[in-house]
Enzyme design. Sequence first.
Site, mmCIF file in Angstrom:
data_model
loop_
_atom_site.group_PDB
_atom_site.id
_atom_site.type_symbol
_atom_site.label_atom_id
_atom_site.label_comp_id
_atom_site.label_asym_id
_atom_site.label_seq_id
_atom_site.Cartn_x
_atom_site.Cartn_y
_atom_site.Cartn_z
ATOM 1 N N HIS A 1 -13.034 34.603 28.024
ATOM 2 C CA HIS A 1 -11.914 34.958 27.141
ATOM 3 C C HIS A 1 -11.496 33.732 26.329
ATOM 4 O O HIS A 1 -11.339 32.639 26.889
ATOM 5 C CB HIS A 1 -10.736 35.493 27.957
ATOM 6 C CG HIS A 1 -9.629 35.992 27.096
ATOM 7 N ND1 HIS A 1 -9.693 37.215 26.444
ATOM 8 C CD2 HIS A 1 -8.466 35.429 26.730
ATOM 9 C CE1 HIS A 1 -8.599 37.376 25.730
ATOM 10 N NE2 HIS A 1 -7.838 36.306 25.883
ATOM 11 N N GLY B 1 -23.088 38.196 20.124
ATOM 12 C CA GLY B 1 -23.989 37.742 21.180
ATOM 13 C C GLY B 1 -24.248 36.253 21.177
ATOM 14 O O GLY B 1 -25.220 35.795 21.791
ATOM 15 N N SER B 2 -23.379 35.463 20.524
ATOM 16 C CA SER B 2 -23.644 34.016 20.502
ATOM 17 C C SER B 2 -23.563 33.431 21.915
ATOM 18 O O SER B 2 -24.267 32.466 22.224
ATOM 19 C CB SER B 2 -22.671 33.295 19.562
ATOM 20 O OG SER B 2 -21.371 33.304 20.078
ATOM 21 N N MET C 1 -16.190 44.535 24.779
ATOM 22 C CA MET C 1 -14.838 44.894 24.358
ATOM 23 C C MET C 1 -14.394 46.236 24.944
ATOM 24 O O MET C 1 -14.024 47.157 24.201
ATOM 25 C CB MET C 1 -14.762 44.906 22.831
ATOM 26 C CG MET C 1 -14.961 43.520 22.237
ATOM 27 S SD MET C 1 -13.884 42.303 23.055
ATOM 28 C CE MET C 1 -13.893 40.991 21.862
HETATM 29 C C1 GAR Z 1 -16.050 35.511 22.483
HETATM 30 O O1 GAR Z 1 -15.221 34.665 21.734
HETATM 31 C C2 GAR Z 1 -15.349 35.992 23.729
HETATM 32 O O2 GAR Z 1 -14.514 35.023 24.300
HETATM 33 C C3 GAR Z 1 -14.556 37.154 23.213
HETATM 34 O O3 GAR Z 1 -15.466 37.796 22.347
HETATM 35 C C4 GAR Z 1 -16.299 36.828 21.727
HETATM 36 C C5 GAR Z 1 -17.740 37.269 21.812
HETATM 37 O O4 GAR Z 1 -18.545 36.455 21.012
HETATM 38 N N1 GAR Z 1 -14.103 38.022 24.252
HETATM 39 C C6 GAR Z 1 -12.880 38.550 24.303
HETATM 40 O O5 GAR Z 1 -12.059 38.413 23.419
HETATM 41 C C7 GAR Z 1 -12.605 39.384 25.533
HETATM 42 N N2 GAR Z 1 -11.218 39.700 25.645
HETATM 43 P P1 GAR Z 1 -20.124 36.599 21.024
HETATM 44 O O6 GAR Z 1 -20.461 38.083 20.858
HETATM 45 O O7 GAR Z 1 -20.594 35.783 19.856
HETATM 46 O O8 GAR Z 1 -20.634 36.044 22.345
#
Ligand code: GAR
Length: 189
Positions: free
Chosen positions: A109, A11-12, A90
């Site tokens: 992404h 969730g950052s 996801m």
């Molecule tokens: C992020 O890096 C986002 O780009 C990626 O998941 C991470 C979530 O980080 N998404 C994907 O890979 C989608 N295909 P977070 O939970 O710290 O916001």
Amino acid sequence: MRIAVFASGRGSNLLAIHDAILADELQGVSLDLLVCDRLEAPVVEEVKKRYIPDFIFRPQDFPDKKAFETVIAEKLKTAAIDLVVLAGYMRLVGSVLLEKWEGRMINLHPSLLPLFPGKDAIGQAWRTGVKETGVTVHFVDAGMDTGNIFLQRKVSVDPDDTEESLAEKIHNVEHQLLPEAIQKFQQEL
Ligand code: GAR
């Protein structure tokens, strides 16, 4: 503009959006709902601390994707959401949500799409040995990371980078680019 963020993990990016709103860097926008598909995701604790309304569900409690997406669609309607932001959700979005939200749903992404779609995009780029990768915000369609690109930013892979330092650089860019994309969408409404 009222937004909902869908997330499955840390969730950052949700926190970066919320911080930008609180700092008045992201204007005319409110974060009104978290949708999360994992009860134990760290993002769940974070939104509770910030009093952001949430809908946390377990996909296995529903017969199929249509069933849980129907409930999500109701939550979005009740919260009068204008834009859905997928930030580390996801899961492929199905027909129930796409029918209602296509054109008003964006995804973050961690690569320069169309390169390295799917899971572990940072690792894929690292192992390929590219000199440059980046971050993409795109509209969501039925494919995996295939919709029209809305905003993109490059990140260089430097000789002294490790996979970890590259990931950190990409996440820092994400935390800037996603609020920018939301502001851009709001201005173009
Ligand atoms: C992020 O890096 C986002 O780009 C990626 O998941 C991470 C979530 O980080 N998404 C994907 O890979 C989608 N295909 P977070 O939970 O710290 O916001």
